[in-house]
Scaffold this motif. Structure first.
Motif, PDB file in Angstrom:
ATOM      1  N   GLU A  38     113.944  46.964  91.540  1.00 51.59           N
ATOM      2  CA  GLU A  38     114.512  48.305  91.394  1.00 51.59           C
ATOM      3  C   GLU A  38     113.388  49.314  91.209  1.00 51.59           C
ATOM      4  N   PRO A  39     113.231  50.276  92.144  1.00 52.46           N
ATOM      5  CA  PRO A  39     112.192  51.291  91.961  1.00 52.46           C
ATOM      6  C   PRO A  39     112.497  52.171  90.756  1.00 52.46           C
ATOM      7  N   VAL A  40     111.486  52.416  89.928  1.00 54.13           N
ATOM      8  CA  VAL A  40     111.664  53.231  88.720  1.00 54.13           C
ATOM      9  C   VAL A  40     110.737  54.453  88.734  1.00 54.13           C
ATOM     10  N   GLY A  41     110.111  54.701  89.883  1.00 55.69           N
ATOM     11  CA  GLY A  41     109.192  55.830  89.975  1.00 55.69           C
ATOM     12  C   GLY A  41     107.768  55.424  89.644  1.00 55.69           C
ATOM     13  N   GLU A  42     106.831  56.316  89.940  1.00 53.41           N
ATOM     14  CA  GLU A  42     105.409  56.093  89.680  1.00 53.41           C
ATOM     15  C   GLU A  42     104.912  54.809  90.346  1.00 53.41           C
ATOM     16  N   ASN A  43     105.511  54.498  91.504  1.00 50.15           N
ATOM     17  CA  ASN A  43     105.040  53.391  92.343  1.00 50.15           C
ATOM     18  C   ASN A  43     105.174  52.024  91.669  1.00 50.15           C
ATOM     19  N   LYS A  44     106.220  51.838  90.890  1.00 50.48           N
ATOM     20  CA  LYS A  44     106.422  50.549  90.231  1.00 50.48           C
ATOM     21  C   LYS A  44     107.901  50.183  90.255  1.00 50.48           C
ATOM     22  N   PHE A  45     108.156  48.894  89.984  1.00 49.96           N
ATOM     23  CA  PHE A  45     109.502  48.347  90.081  1.00 49.96           C
ATOM     24  C   PHE A  45     109.841  47.580  88.810  1.00 49.96           C
ATOM     25  N   SER A  46     111.115  47.592  88.471  1.00 50.39           N
ATOM     26  CA  SER A  46     111.606  46.733  87.395  1.00 50.39           C
ATOM     27  C   SER A  46     112.246  45.509  88.036  1.00 50.39           C
ATOM     28  N   TYR A  47     112.199  44.383  87.324  1.00 45.76           N
ATOM     29  CA  TYR A  47     112.733  43.135  87.881  1.00 45.76           C
ATOM     30  C   TYR A  47     113.152  42.224  86.741  1.00 45.76           C
ATOM     31  N   ASP A  48     114.382  41.703  86.829  1.00 47.22           N
ATOM     32  CA  ASP A  48     114.916  40.835  85.785  1.00 47.22           C
ATOM     33  C   ASP A  48     115.131  39.404  86.258  1.00 47.22           C
TER      34      ASP A  48
END
Length: 251
Positions: free
Chosen positions: A183-193
């Motif tokens: 999931e893109p969260v901005g600032e060129n990074k992703f969250s992942y569970d």
């Protein structure tokens, strides 16, 4: 609303979503490690309401015909961008699969392909957003000796000083088993569970990964979207003119 107006309205809205995504890609063409977005169009479900009755009836209020199209960002293109050489020892790129792990201010782990890291005054290693690079240290970063830094393809960090070479830690690469769950969260990074697996990525020191946006394809896509938007607008204008003529007959 008439069927042609409903269809042209949905078409313009779908193309506007496409233009937003393409514009976002072009704006980030120089963003390190940026991944372009994939857009898809879908036909809306057809309502079996009698269109002629709906168009001519004076009693029908706000009737909607679910005809037309819709669009949206369906996935991210995680294809690798080109690697560009850089003199900074803490500028890193990933050849192949994988992501760097960074720890945000909230203490959560995020994944990124942006390897533009630097050393701060307290010897912490962060990116420009202040996220800390995740390292499996054998020696805390604030106790690392002074010397030349060497980062191997497997992530091992070695410092070469007058007293010899010291292995101070390893930079791990994270390989999500389901990249579509990122999931893109901005600032060129992703969250992942989700879960992680094995991968074949390797770290390249003194390199940065460029954006994987294809500028020529993006501009072509934008030109086609502009033409499509114009055609849908013509349909709306033509429908409005026809409705004006019919209203004159009624009067």
């Amino acid at each position: 609303m008439s069927i042609p107006l409903s269809i042209s309205k949905s078409g313009m809205n779908a193309i506007q979503n496409q233009m937003d995504a393409v514009s976002h890609d072009i704006a980030n063409i120089n963003t390190t490690g940026y991944k372009s977005k994939n857009i898809s169009f879908n036909e809306l479900l057809l309502n079996d309401m009698n269109g002629e009755a709906d168009y001519l009836s004076d009693t029908v209020q706000d009737s909607g015909i679910a005809s037309g199209s819709k669009s949206g960002v369906t996935s991210t293109n995680f294809g690798q961008g080109s690697l560009i050489s850089d003199s900074n020892d803490y500028h890193l790129a990933i050849a192949g699969e994988g992501f760097f792990g960074v720890i945000g201010e909230n203490g959560e782990r995020y994944l990124t392909r942006d390897g533009a890291f630097h050393v701060n005054g307290d010897k912490s290693i962060t990116n420009d957003n202040g996220d800390t690079l995740e390292i499996q240290t054998t020696i805390p970063t604030n106790q690392w000796p002074e010397g030349d830094v060497s980062i191997a393809e497997n992530g091992e960090v070695t410092i070469h000083s007058e007293n010899g070479s010291t292995l101070v830690g390893t930079i791990p690469l994270f390989h999500p088993t389901q990249t579509n769950a990122l999931e893109p969260v901005g600032e060129n990074k992703f969250s992942y569970d989700g879960a992680f697996g094995a991968g074949d990525g390797s770290i390249q020191q003194n390199y940065l990964e460029a954006s994987n946006v294809d500028l020529a394809s993006s501009i072509t896509e934008m030109m086609l979207a502009q033409r499509s938007y114009s055609l849908n607008l013509k349909v709306a204008q033509g429908t409005d003119e026809m409705a004006s003529v019919i209203n004159q007959f009624k009067q």
